[in-house]
Scaffold this motif. Structure first.
Motif, PDB file in Angstrom:
ATOM      1  N   TRP A  55       5.700  22.171  22.872  1.00 10.48           N
ATOM      2  CA  TRP A  55       4.341  22.642  23.164  1.00 10.48           C
ATOM      3  C   TRP A  55       3.357  22.131  22.120  1.00 10.48           C
ATOM      4  N   MET A  56       3.779  22.092  20.853  1.00  7.59           N
ATOM      5  CA  MET A  56       2.898  21.571  19.802  1.00  7.59           C
ATOM      6  C   MET A  56       2.683  20.064  19.983  1.00  7.59           C
ATOM      7  N   VAL A  57       3.711  19.356  20.361  1.00 11.62           N
ATOM      8  CA  VAL A  57       3.557  17.913  20.621  1.00 11.62           C
ATOM      9  C   VAL A  57       2.566  17.712  21.765  1.00 11.62           C
ATOM     10  N   ASN A  58       2.702  18.482  22.824  1.00  5.67           N
ATOM     11  CA  ASN A  58       1.760  18.370  23.947  1.00  5.67           C
ATOM     12  C   ASN A  58       0.337  18.707  23.516  1.00  5.67           C
ATOM     13  N   GLY A  59       0.183  19.724  22.695  1.00  5.95           N
ATOM     14  CA  GLY A  59      -1.138  20.089  22.201  1.00  5.95           C
ATOM     15  C   GLY A  59      -1.757  18.980  21.365  1.00  5.95           C
ATOM     16  N   HIS A  64      -5.454  14.347  20.868  1.00  3.04           N
ATOM     17  CA  HIS A  64      -5.635  12.902  20.705  1.00  3.04           C
ATOM     18  C   HIS A  64      -6.338  12.292  21.921  1.00  3.04           C
ATOM     19  N   GLU A  65      -5.957  12.715  23.105  1.00  2.00           N
ATOM     20  CA  GLU A  65      -6.614  12.221  24.321  1.00  2.00           C
ATOM     21  C   GLU A  65      -8.089  12.604  24.344  1.00  2.00           C
ATOM     22  N   ALA A  66      -8.395  13.804  23.889  1.00  5.28           N
ATOM     23  CA  ALA A  66      -9.794  14.236  23.828  1.00  5.28           C
ATOM     24  C   ALA A  66     -10.571  13.371  22.832  1.00  5.28           C
ATOM     25  N   TYR A  67      -9.926  13.055  21.707  1.00  6.12           N
ATOM     26  CA  TYR A  67     -10.597  12.181  20.735  1.00  6.12           C
ATOM     27  C   TYR A  67     -10.772  10.770  21.305  1.00  6.12           C
ATOM     28  N   GLU A  68      -9.749  10.247  21.956  1.00  4.46           N
ATOM     29  CA  GLU A  68      -9.849   8.911  22.558  1.00  4.46           C
ATOM     30  C   GLU A  68     -10.970   8.869  23.594  1.00  4.46           C
ATOM     31  N   ASN A  69     -11.129   9.926  24.357  1.00  2.65           N
ATOM     32  CA  ASN A  69     -12.217  10.038  25.325  1.00  2.65           C
ATOM     33  C   ASN A  69     -13.568   9.998  24.601  1.00  2.65           C
ATOM     34  N   LEU A  70     -13.664  10.729  23.504  1.00  2.00           N
ATOM     35  CA  LEU A  70     -14.889  10.747  22.707  1.00  2.00           C
ATOM     36  C   LEU A  70     -15.170   9.355  22.134  1.00  2.00           C
ATOM     37  N   ASN A  76     -21.057  13.163  22.689  1.00  2.00           N
ATOM     38  CA  ASN A  76     -22.046  13.913  23.460  1.00  2.00           C
ATOM     39  C   ASN A  76     -21.486  15.313  23.702  1.00  2.00           C
ATOM     40  N   ALA A  77     -22.269  16.152  24.323  1.00  2.00           N
ATOM     41  CA  ALA A  77     -21.843  17.541  24.512  1.00  2.00           C
ATOM     42  C   ALA A  77     -20.525  17.643  25.272  1.00  2.00           C
ATOM     43  N   GLU A  78     -20.329  16.803  26.270  1.00  3.88           N
ATOM     44  CA  GLU A  78     -19.102  16.873  27.078  1.00  3.88           C
ATOM     45  C   GLU A  78     -17.874  16.430  26.282  1.00  3.88           C
ATOM     46  N   THR A  79     -17.961  15.296  25.599  1.00  6.76           N
ATOM     47  CA  THR A  79     -16.791  14.789  24.877  1.00  6.76           C
ATOM     48  C   THR A  79     -16.461  15.670  23.675  1.00  6.76           C
ATOM     49  N   VAL A  80     -17.494  16.169  23.010  1.00  7.85           N
ATOM     50  CA  VAL A  80     -17.269  17.072  21.879  1.00  7.85           C
ATOM     51  C   VAL A  80     -16.707  18.399  22.378  1.00  7.85           C
ATOM     52  N   GLY A  81     -17.181  18.860  23.518  1.00 10.29           N
ATOM     53  CA  GLY A  81     -16.660  20.094  24.095  1.00 10.29           C
ATOM     54  C   GLY A  81     -15.182  19.993  24.412  1.00 10.29           C
ATOM     55  N   ARG A  82     -14.783  18.866  24.941  1.00  7.28           N
ATOM     56  CA  ARG A  82     -13.357  18.663  25.263  1.00  7.28           C
ATOM     57  C   ARG A  82     -12.515  18.623  23.983  1.00  7.28           C
ATOM     58  N   LEU A 122     -22.036  14.621  14.310  1.00  7.18           N
ATOM     59  CA  LEU A 122     -20.612  14.581  13.955  1.00  7.18           C
ATOM     60  C   LEU A 122     -20.197  13.164  13.565  1.00  7.18           C
ATOM     61  N   PRO A 123     -19.555  13.018  12.410  1.00  5.00           N
ATOM     62  CA  PRO A 123     -19.055  11.695  12.014  1.00  5.00           C
ATOM     63  C   PRO A 123     -17.720  11.405  12.712  1.00  5.00           C
ATOM     64  N   LYS A 124     -17.708  10.344  13.494  1.00  6.50           N
ATOM     65  CA  LYS A 124     -16.507  10.006  14.259  1.00  6.50           C
ATOM     66  C   LYS A 124     -15.307   9.790  13.337  1.00  6.50           C
ATOM     67  N   SER A 125     -15.551   9.211  12.165  1.00  5.37           N
ATOM     68  CA  SER A 125     -14.433   8.943  11.250  1.00  5.37           C
ATOM     69  C   SER A 125     -13.793  10.242  10.759  1.00  5.37           C
ATOM     70  N   LEU A 126     -14.584  11.278  10.514  1.00  2.00           N
ATOM     71  CA  LEU A 126     -14.022  12.551  10.070  1.00  2.00           C
ATOM     72  C   LEU A 126     -13.265  13.235  11.214  1.00  2.00           C
ATOM     73  N   LEU A 127     -13.802  13.134  12.417  1.00  4.44           N
ATOM     74  CA  LEU A 127     -13.077  13.672  13.577  1.00  4.44           C
ATOM     75  C   LEU A 127     -11.720  12.987  13.715  1.00  4.44           C
ATOM     76  N   ALA A 128     -11.709  11.667  13.545  1.00  8.77           N
ATOM     77  CA  ALA A 128     -10.453  10.903  13.639  1.00  8.77           C
ATOM     78  C   ALA A 128      -9.466  11.361  12.572  1.00  8.77           C
ATOM     79  N   GLN A 129      -9.951  11.643  11.371  1.00  8.85           N
ATOM     80  CA  GLN A 129      -9.063  12.092  10.303  1.00  8.85           C
ATOM     81  C   GLN A 129      -8.430  13.437  10.636  1.00  8.85           C
ATOM     82  N   TYR A 130      -9.197  14.318  11.227  1.00  7.64           N
ATOM     83  CA  TYR A 130      -8.641  15.605  11.648  1.00  7.64           C
ATOM     84  C   TYR A 130      -7.560  15.416  12.703  1.00  7.64           C
ATOM     85  N   VAL A 131      -7.861  14.622  13.694  1.00  7.04           N
ATOM     86  CA  VAL A 131      -6.905  14.406  14.783  1.00  7.04           C
ATOM     87  C   VAL A 131      -5.636  13.757  14.238  1.00  7.04           C
TER      88      VAL A 131
END
Length: 172
Positions: A55-59, A64-70, A76-82, A122-131
């Motif tokens: 379940w954690m792997v799926n999460g 990661h898929e949400a970040y790749e979409n972003l 934008n509001a939709e990609t950040v919301g996801r 939002l800085p994309k690089s920091l989001l990537a580091q979190y993911v």
């Protein structure tokens, strides 16, 4: 306090399609006396625990898929919301699934998203580091504060996030 409905309004009572009372087994008094709901819950949790890692792997994949979409479609509001929803789900599930450290990282990501004045800040690089951090922690089984590298990574992400937010708040 005023009511949204008047006495003259028509209403409909909707009956559920199934009566769930038929699905419950009534215990005998002797069974009820010996029933320990905490022990039953612990037993059920132990049975389910073999699925926790999956379940954690799926999460982490969803995150990661949400970040790749972003990354592909812009911030934008939709990609950040996801992305936020995926992180929020991980934050909520991680402790129960035995990954409290991952929950703390996901919580910090949620905090970043919640506190920026606008999604475009939002800085994309920091989001990537979190993911990447969350994916690595799940992959490397970094579950709790006993994992020194994971704890140091969380501390650094928190530090960078707080520094960034203080800069954005003073500019805005």
């Amino acid at each position: 306090m005023s009511s949204d409905f008047t006495d003259d309004e028509a209403y409909e009572v909707v009956k559920p399609p199934k009566d769930l009372r038929k699905k419950v087994r009534i215990m005998s008094p002797r069974e009820a006396k010996n029933f320990d709901p905490v022990k039953a819950a612990e037993t059920a949790l132990a049975r389910l625990s073999q699925n926790f890692d999956g379940w954690m792997v799926n999460g982490s994949k969803e995150l990661h898929e949400a970040y790749e979409n972003l990354a592909a479609n812009g911030i934008n509001a939709e990609t950040v919301g996801r992305l936020y929803q995926a992180a929020h789900n991980m934050k909520g599930q991680a402790a129960t699934l035995g990954y409290p450290l991952v929950g703390d990282v996901a919580g910090s990501l949620c905090y970043l998203i919640e506190e920026v004045p606008s999604p475009s800040d939002l800085p994309k690089s920091l989001l990537a580091q979190y993911v990447d951090a969350i994916r690595a922690m799940v992959s490397e089984n970094a579950r709790d504060q006993q994992n020194a590298l994971g704890t140091a990574l969380l501390a650094k992400l928190n530090e960078v996030t707080n520094d960034y937010l203080s800069q954005v708040r003073t500019i805005g």
